[in-house]
Design a protein around this motif. Sequence first.
Motif, PDB file in Angstrom:
ATOM      1  N   LEU A 100       0.788  -0.947   0.058  1.00 37.45           N
ATOM      2  CA  LEU A 100      -0.146  -0.552  -0.403  1.00 37.45           C
ATOM      3  C   LEU A 100       1.307   0.987   0.085  1.00 37.45           C
ATOM      4  CD1 LEU A 100      -2.897  -1.031   2.501  1.00 37.45           C
ATOM      5  CD2 LEU A 100      -3.013  -0.794   0.284  1.00 37.45           C
ATOM      6  N   VAL A 101       0.364   2.010  -1.316  1.00 38.25           N
ATOM      7  CA  VAL A 101       1.158   3.481  -0.413  1.00 38.25           C
ATOM      8  C   VAL A 101       0.035   4.101   0.360  1.00 38.25           C
ATOM      9  CG1 VAL A 101       2.880   3.482  -2.816  1.00 38.25           C
ATOM     10  CG2 VAL A 101       0.459   3.789  -3.295  1.00 38.25           C
ATOM     11  N   SER A 102       0.101   5.879   0.612  1.00 38.03           N
ATOM     12  CA  SER A 102      -0.266   6.510   0.849  1.00 38.03           C
ATOM     13  C   SER A 102      -0.121   8.003   0.259  1.00 38.03           C
ATOM     14  CB  SER A 102       0.872   7.317   3.002  1.00 38.03           C
ATOM     15  OG  SER A 102       0.095   8.518   3.159  1.00 38.03           O
ATOM     16  N   ILE A 103      -1.850   8.284   0.173  1.00 38.08           N
ATOM     17  CA  ILE A 103      -2.789   9.075  -0.956  1.00 38.08           C
ATOM     18  C   ILE A 103      -2.477  10.386   0.343  1.00 38.08           C
ATOM     19  CG2 ILE A 103      -4.287   9.743  -3.075  1.00 38.08           C
ATOM     20  CD1 ILE A 103      -1.760   7.712  -4.033  1.00 38.08           C
ATOM     21  N   SER A 104      -2.258  11.209   0.146  1.00 38.67           N
ATOM     22  CA  SER A 104      -2.636  12.740   0.765  1.00 38.67           C
ATOM     23  C   SER A 104      -2.284  13.840  -0.620  1.00 38.67           C
ATOM     24  CB  SER A 104      -2.250  13.252   1.604  1.00 38.67           C
ATOM     25  OG  SER A 104      -0.482  13.160   1.117  1.00 38.67           O
ATOM     26  N   HIS A 105      -3.225  15.205   0.232  1.00 43.91           N
ATOM     27  CA  HIS A 105      -3.581  16.140  -0.992  1.00 43.91           C
ATOM     28  C   HIS A 105      -1.929  16.296  -1.355  1.00 43.91           C
ATOM     29  CE1 HIS A 105      -4.091  19.772  -3.268  1.00 43.91           C
ATOM     30  NE2 HIS A 105      -3.843  20.737  -2.147  1.00 43.91           N
ATOM     31  N   MET A 125      -2.309   8.910  -9.698  1.00 42.95           N
ATOM     32  CA  MET A 125      -2.251   9.756  -8.055  1.00 42.95           C
ATOM     33  C   MET A 125      -1.007   9.518  -7.994  1.00 42.95           C
ATOM     34  SD  MET A 125      -4.776   7.224  -5.616  1.00 42.95           S
ATOM     35  CE  MET A 125      -6.326   7.350  -5.974  1.00 42.95           C
ATOM     36  N   VAL A 126      -0.372  10.625  -7.435  1.00 42.73           N
ATOM     37  CA  VAL A 126       0.904  11.291  -7.276  1.00 42.73           C
ATOM     38  C   VAL A 126       1.431   9.784  -6.559  1.00 42.73           C
ATOM     39  CG1 VAL A 126       2.969  12.946  -6.881  1.00 42.73           C
ATOM     40  CG2 VAL A 126       0.633  13.788  -7.341  1.00 42.73           C
ATOM     41  N   ALA A 127       2.370   8.987  -6.895  1.00 44.97           N
ATOM     42  CA  ALA A 127       3.452   8.349  -5.660  1.00 44.97           C
ATOM     43  C   ALA A 127       5.149   9.056  -5.426  1.00 44.97           C
ATOM     44  CB  ALA A 127       3.621   6.739  -6.056  1.00 44.97           C
ATOM     45  N   TYR A 128       5.798   8.635  -4.304  1.00 46.81           N
ATOM     46  CA  TYR A 128       6.844   9.103  -3.679  1.00 46.81           C
ATOM     47  C   TYR A 128       7.618   7.911  -4.238  1.00 46.81           C
ATOM     48  CZ  TYR A 128       3.255  12.527  -2.707  1.00 46.81           C
ATOM     49  OH  TYR A 128       2.820  13.784  -2.930  1.00 46.81           O
ATOM     50  N   VAL A 216       7.259  11.746  -7.739  1.00 45.69           N
ATOM     51  CA  VAL A 216       7.969  12.798  -6.993  1.00 45.69           C
ATOM     52  C   VAL A 216       8.995  11.540  -6.297  1.00 45.69           C
ATOM     53  CG1 VAL A 216       8.263  14.438  -4.886  1.00 45.69           C
ATOM     54  CG2 VAL A 216       5.983  14.473  -6.595  1.00 45.69           C
ATOM     55  N   LEU A 217       9.780  12.658  -6.433  1.00 36.52           N
ATOM     56  CA  LEU A 217      11.716  10.917  -6.375  1.00 36.52           C
ATOM     57  C   LEU A 217      12.117  11.917  -5.591  1.00 36.52           C
ATOM     58  CD1 LEU A 217      11.893  10.304 -10.259  1.00 36.52           C
ATOM     59  CD2 LEU A 217      10.761   8.767  -8.141  1.00 36.52           C
TER      60      LEU A 217
END
Lengths: 291, 291
Positions: A100-105, A125-128, A216-217
Motif C-alpha cells: 500500500l502507498v499513502s495518498i494525501s493532498h 495519483m502521485v506516488a513518492y 515525486v522522487l
Amino acid sequence: MRARAYANLLAFLRAACTHASHLGRELPLVPFYVREHAVGWLRPSFVEELRRWPHVFEISASWVALQANPDTVTGRTQVLGEVTRILANEGQIRGWRDELVSISHHYAAPELLRIERAATRHFGMVAYGAHLNGYVRRKGMAHAWISRRATSKAIDPGKLDNLVGGRIAAGSTVDETIRKEAWEEAGIAPALLEDLNCIGAIRVEYTVPEGLHREVLFVHDLWLPEDFTPRNQDGEVGEIQCFKFEEVLDAVLCGDFSLDAGAVMIDGMIRQGIPLPEDTQYLDLVRLLKP
Amino acid sequence: MRARAYANLLAFLRAACTHASHLGRELPLVPFYVREHAVGWLRPSFVEELRRWPHVFEISASWVALQANPDTVTGRTQVLGEVTRILANEGQIRGWRDELVSISHHYAAPELLRIERAATRHFGMVAYGAHLNGYVRRKGMAHAWISRRATSKAIDPGKLDNLVGGRIAAGSTVDETIRKEAWEEAGIAPALLEDLNCIGAIRVEYTVPEGLHREVLFVHDLWLPEDFTPRNQDGEVGEIQCFKFEEVLDAVLCGDFSLDAGAVMIDGMIRQGIPLPEDTQYLDLVRLLKP
C-alpha cells in the motif's frame, strides 16, 4: 554512435516531466476527487470501467469523486481495495505488489487513503520514491554506478536505472526508505551512509498505457569508495555497471534509461557540473527538474 | 528568542522569489520590450520619466519598447548608456558601478544589449549572479561561514550575506566569476576550489524602492578545511562569522539576511538535509527555489 531517441537533454526532460509524452493517450484526463482534493487523473475509458461501482464513484461529465462509506481513511482504503482487487483479478491492473502507498493532498499532509501501489498509474495519483545516484572516482575520473532493471520487472524491464531507487511505502520516511533500498538493491551497508541526506526532489509525469505516471522522487547523491562494488541482494536488479559521465548522458539520450531514472540522472549530472551553466538549455533543465 | 520577520521558511521564500513582497509598490508593472522580447518590467512612474526621450522609447498604454538607432547590440547599449547616465547624474539611479551586465532573452542566449549594473532594478531586468555557501565541520559539527555586507554598500548595507556572491559581468562565465569572487570576498585560493562546480540555480524576484529586483543566482557549495579562516580582500565585506546551521535558519527568519542571500542559504540548507522531506513545506520550498 547509436541512434538517439531524444534530440537533447531538454527533449528528454520534456518527455519525462511535463505530460508531453504520447502513447496512444486519451485526452482530456478527468480529475479524481477525494473530498475537496483532486488527487488523481483518469483516462475516460477507465472512468467507464468505474461506472460498474456506482455506490463507490460519483461520475459527472467533468470529474469523478470517491464516495466511500464511511468517508474515512479506513473506509476509502477498504472500498478502493475491493475495486482494485477485482480489476487486478480481471488482468486490468497488472504487477500487483501487495504494497500500500499513502495518498494525501500533499506529501506528508494528513493521509486521505491508502491504495495498492500497482494501481496508482490507473488513477493518475502521485506516488513518492526515494532515489540515489551512486558515484565513484576511479583513477581520478568520475563514474556513476548504474543498475539495469531485472527483465522480470512489470515496469520498464531491462531498462537502465539509478543505483538505488524505491517507492516509499505508507508509514515509511524518505530516510528509512533510501537506507533500506540501498542495502537491498546495492548491498550498501549503513557505515557508507553516515553523511547521506536527501538533497531535494524532482517530479516526473508521463503517460503510460495504463494511465498517467506521476511521481515525486526524493534525490540523494553518494560518493562510494573506489574499492567498493555494489551487489544486488534482492534479485530485482539485473546487473550493476560503472559508467563514465558522458556514457550516462549518451544512454539517457538513446532511451536506455526509464524516464524516471533518466530524470534523476540528469538532476545528478547537473550537480556534478555537467552541463555547464552557459549551456543555453541549462536553466530550462533546472526549471523542469522541480517537484 | 528574537522577534521574527517571517513566520517560517516558506513565508521568507514567498517574499524573496514570487514578487509577493510589498514596498510602496506601484502596480501594474509595464513590460519593456527589446525587439520581440520582454526583457524588463517598469514602474508606471519610471515610464513617465522615460517620456523625456521619445526618440529612444516607444511608449504605449501597456508596453514600452526600445527603439535604438542603429538597432544593434552596440546601438542599444549606447543609447541606454546615455539615458542611464543622465538619470544617475540626477540622483535617480544610485550606486553607479561602471560595470556593464549583459541582457539577453535567456541566460547565454545571444546578447541584446549591455547596461550599467546599477540600472537593472529600475528596468526590472534579470541580472545574473554566482553565489557560494561555505561550510566547515568544527569538532564534528556542521557550520556555515556567513559574511556581513559592509555598511558602505549601496544595497542591503550591514545585512548578512553568503560567504561569496557576485554579479556576473558581461563576458564572464559563472565559473570565472565565482573563482574571482571567492578570492576577493573570502581569500579562498584556487587550490581549495579544485572540485568546485555550479550545482544549480535559483531565481529571486522582489520589489524594491527603485523597481523590481530580478536575479538568477547560480549556486555553489564548498566545504572548507577546519583550519581555514576566510578573510575578505576587497573591503566589501564587514566581517565573516561562523554560524551553526540552526543559527543560519534563525537569522533568515529574523530578517538578518538580504532576500537573495537568504534564499541561497535555504537552498543550501535543503542540500544539507535541513529541513527534512517530511516537513509539510519541503516540496513547496524546493519548488520556489527554481530559476
